[in-house]
Structures are given as structure tokens and as C-alpha cells.
Design an enzyme around this catalytic site. Structure first.
Site, PDB file in Angstrom:
ATOM      1  N   LYS A 102      31.182  31.391 -41.793  1.00 26.81           N
ATOM      2  CA  LYS A 102      32.631  31.282 -41.901  1.00 26.81           C
ATOM      3  C   LYS A 102      33.223  30.797 -40.583  1.00 26.81           C
ATOM      4  CE  LYS A 102      34.859  34.662 -43.985  1.00 26.81           C
ATOM      5  NZ  LYS A 102      35.294  35.998 -44.464  1.00 26.81           N
ATOM      6  N   SER A 177      38.263  35.782 -48.200  1.00 26.24           N
ATOM      7  CA  SER A 177      38.301  34.724 -47.213  1.00 26.24           C
ATOM      8  C   SER A 177      36.982  33.970 -47.064  1.00 26.24           C
ATOM      9  CB  SER A 177      38.705  35.308 -45.856  1.00 26.24           C
ATOM     10  OG  SER A 177      37.744  36.245 -45.383  1.00 26.24           O
ATOM     11  N   SER A 201      36.701  40.188 -49.209  1.00 35.87           N
ATOM     12  CA  SER A 201      36.458  38.790 -48.865  1.00 35.87           C
ATOM     13  C   SER A 201      35.056  38.289 -49.146  1.00 35.87           C
ATOM     14  CB  SER A 201      36.792  38.556 -47.386  1.00 35.87           C
ATOM     15  OG  SER A 201      38.169  38.667 -47.162  1.00 35.87           O
TER      16      SER A 201
END
Length: 479
Positions: A102, A177, A201
Site C-alpha cells: 500500500k 483502504s 481496510s
């Protein structure tokens, strides 16, 4: 769009990360072949928006190095080898396998954007702790993936790069996310990858994209708690790291690597999943957000829970309705604690103007509260978490819906004002953040594929240290 995912190396390669690992160890495939396939797929589907940075040159160099080490290890392992001192045979369970990170995490030599136009994007000088663990395990980074600003949201859109899209329906969000990660795994750009989860997430994008997503309990991944188990204001630390993968075995392999477990106990547990019997499973549709955001659960999501319950019952578990209720203060207390850290951002007026509407609004509100108010919210959230652990502890496992309805369309959230955006997120994902507050493990598991091609799944919540059991249950649900 999925028709563009056709590039292959000359050799037809398996999709499973576990099968790829075994093929690498036996010399049936090379790391370069695997990495080249991933890079070709990334190049073939730029509109997916999964990656913000692709590090092709360094990935290929690392793949060649991995192939040399793997070849040396095979020589050492060969009983006919006259010189057994040659080679390495070091602990590197992911040697030669590609993954991605990420764009909230530092990966040495790669820019870190945190999904924000308000901050500079420096080239990282060193790896974050969790990245370093996986690099030591032999994993090869292909680059960084799309996230919402500061990882706040359950969708992966920001002001600096195209949105991540759902491979099952590119008009829809893959969640967030870890949305870029989930999109990359679901589209076959990488075989598996680590995500982070501060309110859902990992699980939200896994559910949206038809994947397995494991949120470990707080402290299960050592690199998550090197600076403690509470945040700056005394609230329970919400964010942990965990795997997103195509199935339970791949997730178990990555989870064991993240924990540096040489014997791979989670892999062994999944391989023996058929032997897991007799658990007491409590089914609940109750949401801790109900006092503020009552959410009708779609028929498809209800059907997924019913299907999961029937499978578990057929597997020899006792399934019953769980009479659960949540503190009506949860929506307000969680919202305050979730955004308290925004008050610590040091930004000038010009940088503030480059924040997304949601981040700017909630940062302003966090700045308006005193440190004592932040600490009071943290203490209250800790108390609520203890109550959840006690209530769920009456069962071995809690089964809930995964999401409340289908993934929204790209742009739906950001078209709203901050409060509307946040409310829509709470209504879509009412079952995930409570597990972070409780500090317990949970897993997202796909159960059905709809005629539309979208996936629906469920969430299973376990007790402390029960991540291997959750992976076993995921394997049972997926057959």
C-alpha cells in the site's frame, strides 16, 4: 476490460501463490517468469488504477537474484551433492514471489504518497518494519498501490492518482483502504499481498473483490506493535497488518511469513481444515452503528450469511442466532477516536487546501477538540471494546454479513459532503470497525458469485490468537 489480462510468459503459470512457491522450489518455474507475467498484466490493465508506482527494473533484478539463490538451495538439498556446504538454505518462505505494498508504507527507493496531495512524496530511505520482514522472507516488491488519503476511507480514491477499480466490475470501487492491493490480487497482477486494516481496510476490499482477507488480532504481527498497543491518546491501536489472497492457503502462507513462523502453523492448520469440528457459531446481523446509521442489509448479503451458516452446520459446527446489542454511543465515540490522529498533522494553509473534503472537515473537528477530549474518547472506546470481547466470548466464532450491499460506483462517495461520505461508508461497512476496537481477529470470506459477476461474502470473528482457526473456517466455506 478483463480481456486485456491475457499477457503470459511462454510457460503457463499457476495462479496460486502456494503452488507457485512449490514450483519455484522444485525448479519448475523461475522467479523471473513469475515477475514478468505480473509486470505484463500490470502494463495491460493501467485503467484498473491498482498501482501508483511500478518498480519493474528492480523487481526483475531481484527475481534474477532469487533464481540464483533458489538454484543454489536445490543443489544443497540434492542428496547426491558432493559439497553440501554450498548454497544458503536460509529461512525465506516467499523467495522469488512478487507482491506489492500500500502507498501508506515506506519501501526503500520508492516514493511514499500516503494518498495525499497535501504532503510531499519523499523517496523512502528504508523499509517500514513490516516491509522489511517480507523482504527478508524473500518477497519481491512490484511497487506501490492506490489508497485513499491517509488510508481513512473504505474506498480507494484520492486527489493524486486515478481511482482503483474493482476487477469484478470496473465501474465500482474495490473498497479501501487496501483497495489497490485487492484489485491487484483479484485481477491476477500479484498472487497475494499484505494489507493494513484500521476499521475494515483488509476485509472490505477482500469482500468487494471476492478474496480472502485476514485481519489479525492486535499484537499477532510483531511489527505492528513495536511502538505499543495504544495510540497517542490512549485509544486501542486500531490498525494491524494481514494478508489478502485468493484462498485460505495462500493467506495462511503470507500470514505465517509476516509472523516469521518457520514451522508455518497456519499453513498446516489450513491443510488440516477438514478435521475442525464442533465449534459454537453465533450468527448476528446487529450493527454497532444502528443508533446513528440504521442500515438495511441487502437480500444478497443475507443469503450469503445463510449459505455460510448452512455450510458450517454441514461441517459439524453448531450454528445459532446470537442475541447481541451494542453501546449506542459507539458511532460518536468511534468517529472521534478514528479521526483524532488528524489533529497531529502539521500543515500550513496552502497544504490544507489540498486535502480531500472529508479529511479537511474531520481534521478541523479534531483540531477543535482538546487533548483531554481525545483521551476521554480513547478511554471510552477501550471500555466499549472490552464489552464486545465479553459478549462475543460466549461463542467460539461470530458470523456476520461482510458488507451491507454491493460496492458503490466510483465517485459516489466523493460526490457527497464529508458527513454524507462518512455516513455512506458506515452504512456500507457496518460490521468491520467494531472488530478493530475489540482487538480481535476476523476474516472475510467470499461465499457466492452473483449473476452480475460480483461477489458476496461473510465475516467470521474469532477469539484471541484464533487466526489459524479462522483460516480453517475460510477453507471450509470455500470447499
Amino acid at each position: 476490460m478483463s480481456e486485456t489480462l491475457s499477457p503470459r510468459t511462454a510457460k503457463q503459470l499457476p495462479e496460486s501463490a502456494y503452488v507457485l512457491r512449490e514450483a519455484l522450489r522444485h525448479g519448475e518455474v523461475t522467479s523471473r517468469e513469475i515477475v514478468e507475467r505480473s509486470l505484463a498484466r500490470i502494463e495491460a490493465w493501467p485503467a484498473l488504477g491498482a498501482f501508483t508506482t511500478v518498480t519493474a527494473e528492480s523487481a526483475l533484478a531481484e527475481a534474477d537474484a532469487a533464481d540464483r539463490i533458489l538454484a543454489a538451495d536445490r543443489i544443497v538439498a540434492d542428496p547426491s551433492n558432493p559439497n553440501p556446504a554450498t548454497g544458503t538454505l536460509e529461512f525465506a518462505p516467499l523467495r522469488g514471489l512478487p507482491l506489492a505494498y500500500k502507498d501508506l508504507l515506506d519501501v526503500a527507493g520508492t516514493p511514499t504518497t500516503r494518498g495525499s496531495a497535501a504532503l510531499p512524496h519523499p523517496i523512502a530511505k528504508r523499509d517500514d518494519a513490516g516491509v522489511a520482514v517480507l523482504r527478508t522472507a524473500g518477497a519481491i516488491s512490484l511497487g506501490k498501490t492506490q489508497v485513499p488519503e491517509f488510508g481513512l476511507n473504505s474506498y480507494s480514491e484520492n486527489l493524486i492518482a486515478p481511482p482503483a477499480r474493482n476487477p469484478l466490475d470496473p465501474s465500482r470501487t474495490p473498497g479501501g483502504s487496501s483497495g489497490g492491493i485487492a484489485a491487484a490480487v483479484a485481477a491476477g497482477l500479484v498472487p497475494m499481498a499484505p494489507g493494513t486494516d484500521g476499521g475494515g481496510s483488509i476485509r472490505i476490499p477482500a469482500l468487494a473483490c471476492g478474496l480472502v482477507g485476514l485481519k489479525p488480532g492486535l499484537g499477532s504481527i510483531p511489527s505492528d506493535v513495536i511502538d505499543g498497543v495504544t495510540d497517542e491518546f490512549g485509544a486501542p491501536k486500531l490498525t494491524v497488518s494481514g494478508p489478502i489472497a485468493r484462498d485460505a492457503l495462500d493467506a495462511a502462507m503470507l500470514y505465517d511469513a509476516m509472523r516469521v513462523k518457520r514451522a508455518e502453523p497456519s499453513v498446516a492448520a489450513v491443510r488440516g481444515a477438514d478435521g475442525l469440528l464442533g465449534l459454537r457459531v453465533g450468527v448476528s446481523f446487529a450493527s454497532p452503528f444502528a443508533a446513528a446509521h440504521p442500515t438495511p442489509i441487502s437480500p444478497e448479503e443475507r443469503a450469503a450469511v445463510e449459505t455460510a451458516a448452512a455450510i458450517l452446520e454441514a461441517r459439524g459446527h453448531t450454528v445459532e442466532d446470537a442475541d447481541l446489542a451494542y453501546d449506542p454511543r459507539y458511532p460518536e465515540v468511534f468517529g472521534r477516536a478514528w479521526t483524532a490522529g488528524l489533529s497531529l498533522l502539521k500543515l500550513n494553509a496552502e497544504a490544507e487546501s489540498r486535502l480531500t473534503t472529508l479529511t479537511r472537515t474531520f481534521r478541523d473537528r479534531a483540531l477543535a477538540r482538546t487533548t483531554a477530549e481525545h483521551e476521554a474518547a480513547g478511554a471510552e472506546l477501550s471500555k466499549i471494546g472490552r464489552g464486545m470481547r465479553e459478549a462475543w466470548g460466549a461463542y467460539d466464532v461470530i458470523l456476520t454479513p461482510g458488507l451491507a450491499f454491493a460496492p458503490p460506483r466510483i465517485g459516489d462517495f466523493m460526490a457527497l459532503d464529508a458527513d454524507g461520505d462518512y455516513q455512506m461508508q458506515c452504512e456500507w461497512t457496518p460490521f468491520t470497525s467494531m472488530v478493530n476496537v475489540a482487538g480481535l481477529p476476523a476474516i472475510a470470506v467470499p461465499v457466492q458469485t452473483l449473476p452480475s459477476g460480483l461477489s458476496v461474502g461473510v465475516q467470521l470473528i474469532g477469539g484471541p490468537g484464533r487466526e489459524p482457526r479462522l483460516l480453517q473456517l475460510a477453507a471450509q466455506l470455500m470447499g
